[in-house]
Design a protein around this motif. Structure first.
Motif, PDB file in Angstrom:
ATOM      1  N   HIS A  67       6.744  -0.635   0.053  1.00 49.61           N
ATOM      2  CA  HIS A  67       5.643   0.308  -0.117  1.00 49.61           C
ATOM      3  C   HIS A  67       6.034   1.434  -1.074  1.00 49.61           C
ATOM      4  O   HIS A  67       7.076   2.067  -0.877  1.00 49.61           O
ATOM      5  CB  HIS A  67       5.245   0.914   1.231  1.00 49.61           C
ATOM      6  CG  HIS A  67       4.693  -0.089   2.192  1.00 49.61           C
ATOM      7  ND1 HIS A  67       3.396  -0.525   2.156  1.00 49.61           N
ATOM      8  CD2 HIS A  67       5.288  -0.760   3.214  1.00 49.61           C
ATOM      9  CE1 HIS A  67       3.197  -1.420   3.115  1.00 49.61           C
ATOM     10  NE2 HIS A  67       4.338  -1.588   3.763  1.00 49.61           N
TER      11      HIS A  67
ATOM     12  N   SER B 114       0.821  -1.206   0.000  1.00 42.23           N
ATOM     13  CA  SER B 114       0.000   0.000   0.000  1.00 42.23           C
ATOM     14  C   SER B 114       0.859   1.262   0.000  1.00 42.23           C
ATOM     15  O   SER B 114       1.848   1.350   0.724  1.00 42.23           O
ATOM     16  CB  SER B 114      -0.911  -0.005   1.225  1.00 42.23           C
ATOM     17  OG  SER B 114      -1.722   1.152   1.255  1.00 42.23           O
TER      18      SER B 114
ATOM     19  N   VAL C 251       2.275   5.032   0.674  1.00 43.52           N
ATOM     20  CA  VAL C 251       2.345   5.861   1.873  1.00 43.52           C
ATOM     21  C   VAL C 251       3.140   7.114   1.551  1.00 43.52           C
ATOM     22  O   VAL C 251       4.074   7.094   0.739  1.00 43.52           O
ATOM     23  CB  VAL C 251       2.983   5.079   3.048  1.00 43.52           C
ATOM     24  CG1 VAL C 251       4.390   4.624   2.706  1.00 43.52           C
ATOM     25  CG2 VAL C 251       2.975   5.901   4.324  1.00 43.52           C
ATOM     26  N   THR C 252       2.756   8.214   2.182  1.00 45.56           N
ATOM     27  CA  THR C 252       3.485   9.471   2.063  1.00 45.56           C
ATOM     28  C   THR C 252       4.117   9.806   3.397  1.00 45.56           C
ATOM     29  O   THR C 252       3.481   9.656   4.444  1.00 45.56           O
ATOM     30  CB  THR C 252       2.544  10.609   1.634  1.00 45.56           C
ATOM     31  OG1 THR C 252       2.183  10.427   0.263  1.00 45.56           O
ATOM     32  CG2 THR C 252       3.205  11.971   1.796  1.00 45.56           C
TER      33      THR C 252
ATOM     34  N   PHE D  35       9.599   2.133   5.124  1.00 47.64           N
ATOM     35  CA  PHE D  35       8.494   1.846   4.205  1.00 47.64           C
ATOM     36  C   PHE D  35       9.030   1.350   2.860  1.00 47.64           C
ATOM     37  O   PHE D  35       8.520   0.386   2.285  1.00 47.64           O
ATOM     38  CB  PHE D  35       7.629   3.097   3.995  1.00 47.64           C
ATOM     39  CG  PHE D  35       6.766   3.453   5.169  1.00 47.64           C
ATOM     40  CD1 PHE D  35       5.915   2.518   5.744  1.00 47.64           C
ATOM     41  CD2 PHE D  35       6.797   4.737   5.704  1.00 47.64           C
ATOM     42  CE1 PHE D  35       5.100   2.850   6.822  1.00 47.64           C
ATOM     43  CE2 PHE D  35       5.993   5.080   6.778  1.00 47.64           C
ATOM     44  CZ  PHE D  35       5.149   4.136   7.341  1.00 47.64           C
TER      45      PHE D  35
ATOM     46  N   THR E 182       0.723  -1.730   6.831  1.00 50.34           N
ATOM     47  CA  THR E 182       1.704  -0.741   6.377  1.00 50.34           C
ATOM     48  C   THR E 182       2.531  -0.234   7.546  1.00 50.34           C
ATOM     49  O   THR E 182       3.769  -0.154   7.465  1.00 50.34           O
ATOM     50  CB  THR E 182       0.998   0.438   5.687  1.00 50.34           C
ATOM     51  OG1 THR E 182       0.230  -0.039   4.579  1.00 50.34           O
ATOM     52  CG2 THR E 182       2.007   1.458   5.188  1.00 50.34           C
TER      53      THR E 182
ATOM     54  N   VAL F 229       1.925  10.072   6.663  1.00 50.14           N
ATOM     55  CA  VAL F 229       2.644  10.045   7.937  1.00 50.14           C
ATOM     56  C   VAL F 229       3.466  11.324   8.040  1.00 50.14           C
ATOM     57  O   VAL F 229       4.256  11.638   7.146  1.00 50.14           O
ATOM     58  CB  VAL F 229       3.571   8.820   8.022  1.00 50.14           C
ATOM     59  CG1 VAL F 229       4.373   8.842   9.320  1.00 50.14           C
ATOM     60  CG2 VAL F 229       2.755   7.529   7.916  1.00 50.14           C
TER      61      VAL F 229
ATOM     62  N   ARG G 243      -8.569  10.720   3.728  1.00 52.90           N
ATOM     63  CA  ARG G 243      -7.281  10.062   3.940  1.00 52.90           C
ATOM     64  C   ARG G 243      -7.027   9.878   5.432  1.00 52.90           C
ATOM     65  O   ARG G 243      -7.653  10.520   6.264  1.00 52.90           O
ATOM     66  CB  ARG G 243      -6.150  10.880   3.313  1.00 52.90           C
ATOM     67  CG  ARG G 243      -6.355  11.173   1.848  1.00 52.90           C
ATOM     68  CD  ARG G 243      -5.216  11.977   1.254  1.00 52.90           C
ATOM     69  NE  ARG G 243      -5.624  12.529  -0.034  1.00 52.90           N
ATOM     70  CZ  ARG G 243      -5.604  11.849  -1.179  1.00 52.90           C
ATOM     71  NH1 ARG G 243      -5.158  10.597  -1.183  1.00 52.90           N
ATOM     72  NH2 ARG G 243      -6.014  12.404  -2.303  1.00 52.90           N
TER      73      ARG G 243
ATOM     74  N   HIS H 146      -4.706   0.240   8.171  1.00 51.87           N
ATOM     75  CA  HIS H 146      -3.325   0.525   7.757  1.00 51.87           C
ATOM     76  C   HIS H 146      -2.278  -0.200   8.603  1.00 51.87           C
ATOM     77  O   HIS H 146      -1.087   0.073   8.470  1.00 51.87           O
ATOM     78  CB  HIS H 146      -3.076   2.025   7.820  1.00 51.87           C
ATOM     79  CG  HIS H 146      -3.937   2.815   6.887  1.00 51.87           C
ATOM     80  ND1 HIS H 146      -3.770   2.798   5.524  1.00 51.87           N
ATOM     81  CD2 HIS H 146      -5.002   3.634   7.134  1.00 51.87           C
ATOM     82  CE1 HIS H 146      -4.675   3.576   4.958  1.00 51.87           C
ATOM     83  NE2 HIS H 146      -5.432   4.098   5.901  1.00 51.87           N
TER      84      HIS H 146
ATOM     85  N   THR I 108       6.523   4.830  -1.883  1.00 50.02           N
ATOM     86  CA  THR I 108       6.666   5.867  -0.865  1.00 50.02           C
ATOM     87  C   THR I 108       6.921   7.229  -1.504  1.00 50.02           C
ATOM     88  O   THR I 108       7.883   7.406  -2.258  1.00 50.02           O
ATOM     89  CB  THR I 108       7.838   5.528   0.078  1.00 50.02           C
ATOM     90  OG1 THR I 108       7.614   4.230   0.657  1.00 50.02           O
ATOM     91  CG2 THR I 108       7.950   6.554   1.189  1.00 50.02           C
TER      92      THR I 108
ATOM     93  N   LEU J 240      -2.510   7.027   2.945  1.00 48.48           N
ATOM     94  CA  LEU J 240      -1.942   7.122   4.287  1.00 48.48           C
ATOM     95  C   LEU J 240      -0.830   8.164   4.271  1.00 48.48           C
ATOM     96  O   LEU J 240       0.132   8.050   3.501  1.00 48.48           O
ATOM     97  CB  LEU J 240      -1.376   5.769   4.719  1.00 48.48           C
ATOM     98  CG  LEU J 240      -0.683   5.711   6.086  1.00 48.48           C
ATOM     99  CD1 LEU J 240      -1.675   5.990   7.212  1.00 48.48           C
ATOM    100  CD2 LEU J 240      -0.014   4.353   6.294  1.00 48.48           C
TER     101      LEU J 240
ATOM    102  N   SER K 207      -1.114   9.502  -1.587  1.00 48.81           N
ATOM    103  CA  SER K 207      -1.313   8.238  -0.856  1.00 48.81           C
ATOM    104  C   SER K 207      -2.545   8.308   0.032  1.00 48.81           C
ATOM    105  O   SER K 207      -2.923   9.382   0.510  1.00 48.81           O
ATOM    106  CB  SER K 207      -0.081   7.941   0.019  1.00 48.81           C
ATOM    107  OG  SER K 207       1.110   8.049  -0.722  1.00 48.81           O
TER     108      SER K 207
END
Length: 297
Positions: free
Chosen positions: A32, A9, A11-12, A27, A153, A69, A92, A150, A34, A67, A65
Motif C-alpha cells: 500500500h 489502496s 493509506v495514511t 501496510f 486494506t 488510520v 474520507r 477498506h 503509505t 483512508l 489518502s
C-alpha cells in the motif's frame, strides 16, 4: 490512466509510536502506498527508507489518502491533532485505533459526522510485533459500508483476525476494555501464585508451566458459565459459591502466614461473600456476575 487495485489502496498512518510504526510497516509490506506523520519526524526514517512518504504536516497527511488510520496516546491527542484539520477529513474514512472508552468512541464518531467524515473505531488485540501476522486480532465497529470498502486494506494488519462487530461505534472499545479485564485478572492471579511459591524458593519460570495449564483449564469454565449468565440461571454442576468461599479462606490464610499480600484473595472472598448473602451460596460461581453488574458503592 492506471488505477490502483484494492490491494494497493493508499493509506495514511498518523502516530508512529511502537504500535503506529508497526501498522505503517504492515501496510508498506502489503504494497500500500503509505503516507506517515508523527510529531517527531525521525521516527519515520526507516519507514521512509522502505518506501513510505513522510508528510510535512498533519493536514497534508490526512489529504494524502482516502483512508486515515490514527494510533496515538489517547483521545485527547486524537482531537488535538485532527480537530484543526477537520475539513480535510470530509469524504474520507477515519479509523481510530487509539485505546479509549466506548463513550469516547461514540463521541468521536459524532464529531466525525459533523465534519462529513466516515468513522470506524477499532481495538488492537496484539503486541506491535504481531501486527501483520496471524497472531494479531483487530476489532472494528461503526460504518459497515466503510469497513467493507477498506477491508482489503485493513487486512494487511492481521493475517486472519480482521473482525467487524457492529454499527455501534463504541462496541470495539467495549470489547477491548472487557478483554483487558481478563488479561489483568489472569496476570494478577499468576503473580499472586508466584509470590506464594516464591516463599518456598520456587522460581516463577518453574511455576509458569502449571500456571499455563490452569489458565487453559479455566477456558472450559468460561464457556459453561457464559451460557448460565445468558440464561440467568446458575446451577452448580461443579462447585457452589460456598465451596469456593472455603477455598478462598484458605488462600487468605496461606498468604497471611507466608507474609504475602492478601489484597487479591480478600477481594475474591469479599465478592463471594456478597453473592452468598444475596442468596447464591448454593449456586455456581457464575452467580457472581450479579456482583459485577452492580455499580460501586
Amino acid at each position: 490512466m492506471s488505477t490502483l487495485s484494492a490491494s494497493q489502496s493508499p493509506v495514511t498512518v498518523v502516530g508512529l509510536g511502537l504500535m503506529g510504526h508497526a501498522l505503517a510497516a504492515a501496510f508498506l509490506t502489503n504494497g500500500h502506498p503509505t503516507t506517515v506523520w508523527n510529531r517527531s519526524a525521525a521516527k519515520a526514517d526507516d519507514l521512509v527508507a522502505n518506501g513510505a512518504t513522510l508528510a510535512d504536516s498533519i493536514k497534508s497527511a490526512v489529504e494524502a489518502s482516502p483512508l486515515v488510520v490514527v494510533c496515538v496516546s489517547d483521545y485527547d491527542a486524537v482531537h488535538e491533532l485532527l480537530d484543526p484539520v477537520g475539513p480535510s477529513l470530509t469524504g474520507r474514512t477515519l479509523v481510530n485505533l487509539t485505546t479509549a472508552s466506548s463513550t469516547q468512541a461514540r463521541e468521536t464518531a459524532a464529531w466525525a459526522a459533523t465534519i462529513g467524515g466516515v468513522y470506524l473505531d477499532g481495538a488492537i488485540l496484539a503486541l506491535p510485533q504481531a501486527i501483520g501476522t496471524a497472531d494479531a486480532t483487530l476489532l472494528y465497529s461503526g460504518s459497515k459500508a466503510a469497513f467493507e470498502e477498506h477491508q482489503a486494506t485493513l487486512q494487511a494488519l492481521s493475517a486472519t483476525g480482521t473482525l467487524y462487530l457492529d454499527e455501534d461505534h463504541g462496541l470495539s472499545a467495549l470489547y477491548d476494555m472487557s478483554i483487558l479485564s481478563i488479561m489483568w485478572g489472569v496476570l494478577n492471579g499468576f503473580l499472586q501464585g508466584a509470590a506464594l511459591l516464591g516463599t518456598a524458593n520456587v522460581k516463577a519460570t518453574t511455576f509458569a508451566t502449571l500456571a499455563s495449564t490452569a489458565i487453559n483449564v479455566t477456558t472450559d469454565y468460561v464457556s459453561a458459565y457464559a451460557q448460565q449468565i445468558d440464561e440467568g440461571k446458575y446451577p452448580a454442576a461443579d462447585a457452589t459459591v460456598a465451596v469456593h468461599m472455603g477455598g478462598m479462606e484458605h488462600l487468605v490464610q496461606e498468604s497471611e502466614a507466608l507474609g504475602v499480600s492478601t489484597a487479591l484473595p480478600n477481594l475474591f472472598l469479599e465478592l463471594a461473600r456478597r453473592a452468598a448473602a444475596d442468596g447464591h451460596a448454593d449456586d455456581s460461581y457464575a452467580a457472581l456476575i450479579e456482583q459485577f453488574r452492580k455499580p460501586a458503592a
